[in-house]
Design an enzyme around this catalytic site. Structure first.
Site, PDB file in Angstrom:
ATOM      1  N   HIS A 101       0.841  -1.195   0.000  1.00 12.31           N
ATOM      2  CA  HIS A 101       0.000   0.000   0.000  1.00 12.31           C
ATOM      3  C   HIS A 101       0.875   1.242   0.000  1.00 12.31           C
ATOM      4  CE1 HIS A 101      -3.165   2.850   1.087  1.00 12.31           C
ATOM      5  NE2 HIS A 101      -3.978   1.958   0.583  1.00 12.31           N
ATOM      6  N   ASP A 147      -8.061  -5.038  -0.581  1.00 14.18           N
ATOM      7  CA  ASP A 147      -8.568  -5.892  -1.658  1.00 14.18           C
ATOM      8  C   ASP A 147      -8.158  -7.353  -1.524  1.00 14.18           C
ATOM      9  OD1 ASP A 147      -9.816  -3.746  -2.948  1.00 14.18           O
ATOM     10  OD2 ASP A 147      -7.896  -3.106  -3.789  1.00 14.18           O
TER      11      ASP A 147
END
Ligand SMILES: CC(C)(COP(=O)(O)OP(=O)(O)OC[C@H]1O[C@@H](n2cnc3c(N)ncnc32)[C@H](O)[C@@H]1OP(=O)(O)O)[C@@H](O)C(=O)NCCC(=O)NCCS
Length: 376
Positions: free
Chosen positions: A262, A313
């Protein structure tokens, strides 16, 4: 740009807006919407309450929530022309393309389409939140050769979504997991799609134009498209016993692991932890626990080898799959949650706007003489 270049690739760490919506603490892995911790919202509030919070600034009292639900319910009928367009579209078209076209078409019939006032924006936000869900389910039914399922009054937004998608009344556990997923996806500061929507309305363009752009940004596999890519990876692996061999091959090939890593969270994505628990439960319920086991094994292996964290996700993929959501609808489903945040950001941008217009460092050829066509 020659004047004091300060190129920051990917705008990493650049602060481009003030917001009251999302408090993202990447160093400590914490996330809150308007001051409320994401875990409390996911566990205790409905997506409708979270939508109200994002659009109006406070959690709703009972009567305020009722009024929002009335607004969402009233907007559920989408123009017939959109359903006709779905029948004319190629059956194999990517549902995110369809969603982008849908938002543009909804803008053609919205009574407030080009009104950028605060009141009109809130009205459009409520309609879009409702219509996006109805539209993506109707499109899925039509592409599968079935008729759209009409929403049922009295069912929540999340319950109706699953009902309109499958034609079957979902159980309470599935509704809760789906509702919480919508909440977890509802808002996330200046992610690429939200920044896109803000950039578009910073030109004084309107909400539908911005949301259509946001859908385009969300589609990419480095953003919302990662969830679908995670599920395709798990399917490629096939069985829990294949995870290690897959990981070794992929590490050697320097493959990008979808749903991992991320830009902002380095210690952990708080949404992933909540989704992991829900994925475990949903995979158990569906009788296909292997997807959860594979995900955990892959996560642990890649975290150990590369220090990458699972992002939002990663565990939403086995969760959505267990809830019966088709793999190519994972990204549209994320849009069905993120619509609340997109709209809230668009409203903030319109209410205190300055054109978003950064600069670029020019690295092309120096100034040179024009060469006429016959001499090139
Ligand atoms: C989310 C993401 C785009 C953030 O990327 P970023 O901040 O721009 O970081 P970079 O792409 O510059 O990557 C930095 C380093 O980490 C590595 N890395 C980051 N994410 C990785 C991943 N998922 N798999 C393998 N390596 C990864 C890169 O290869 C790079 O290594 P290098 O410096 O040796 O070349 C990235 O982590 C990614 O591609 N993840 C997979 C897609 C995904 O899940 N997206 C959804 C995000 S919510």
């Amino acid at each position: 740009m020659t004047e004091g270049s300060g190129l920051i690739r990917g705008l990493e760490g650049v602060v481009a807006a003030e917001t009251q919506l999302c408090d993202l603490d990447g160093a400590n892995g914490r996330l809150a919407y308007r001051g409320y911790d994401i875990a409390d919202l996911a566990r205790q509030a409905t997506f409708e309450e979270v939508t109200y919070l994002l659009l109006y600034g406070e959690l709703p009292k009972a009567a305020q929530l009722d009024a929002l639900v009335v607004g969402l319910t009233a907007a559920r009928e989408i123009p017939r022309e959109i359903l006709q367009a779905y029948r004319a579209m190629p059956k194999a078209t990517d549902p995110m393309r369809v969603l982008q076209a849908t938002v543009a078409m909804l803008g053609m019939s919205d009574p407030d389409a080009t009104d950028n006032s605060h009141g009109a924006n809130v009205r459009k936000a409520v309609r879009l939140t409702s219509q996006l869900a109805v539209a993506m389910c109707a499109h899925h039914r039509i592409r599968s050769g079935q008729e759209p399922v009409n929403p049922v009054a009295g069912l929540s937004h999340a319950a109706n979504f699953l009902y309109m998608l499958t034609g079957e009344r979902p159980g309470p556990a599935a509704v809760k997991a789906f509702d919480a997923s919508l909440t977890l996806y509802a808002e996330h500061e200046l992610n690429a799609s939200t920044f896109t929507t803000r950039t578009i309305v910073s030109t004084q363009s309107d909400m539908h134009s911005a949301v259509a752009g946001g859908v385009g940004a969300l589609k990419g596999p480095l953003h919302g498209g990662a969830g679908e890519a995670v599920m395709r990876t798990l399917m490629e692996i096939g069985e829990v016993t294949n995870v290690d061999a897959f990981a070794e091959r992929s590490l050697a090939a320097k493959r990008r692991f979808m749903g991992m890593g991320h830009r902002v969270y380095k210690a952990g994505d708080p949404r992933a932890a909540i989704l992991r628990g829900m994925a475990e439960e949903a995979c158990k319920q569906s009788g296909q626990f292997k997807w959860y086991e594979m995900a955990v094994k892959l996560h642990e292996r890649i975290a150990k080898e590369k220090g990458l964290i699972p992002n939002v996700d990663f565990y939403s993929a086995p969760l959505f799959y267990s809830l019966g959501i088709p793999v190519d609808l994972f990204t549209p489903v994320i849009a069905a949650g993120r619509i609340a945040g997109w709209c809230a950001n668009i409203i903030e941008q319109h209410d205190d706007n300055r054109l978003i217009r950064p600069r670029a460092d020019y690295v092309g050829p120096k100034r040179r003489e024009f060469v006429p066509r016959e001499k090139r």
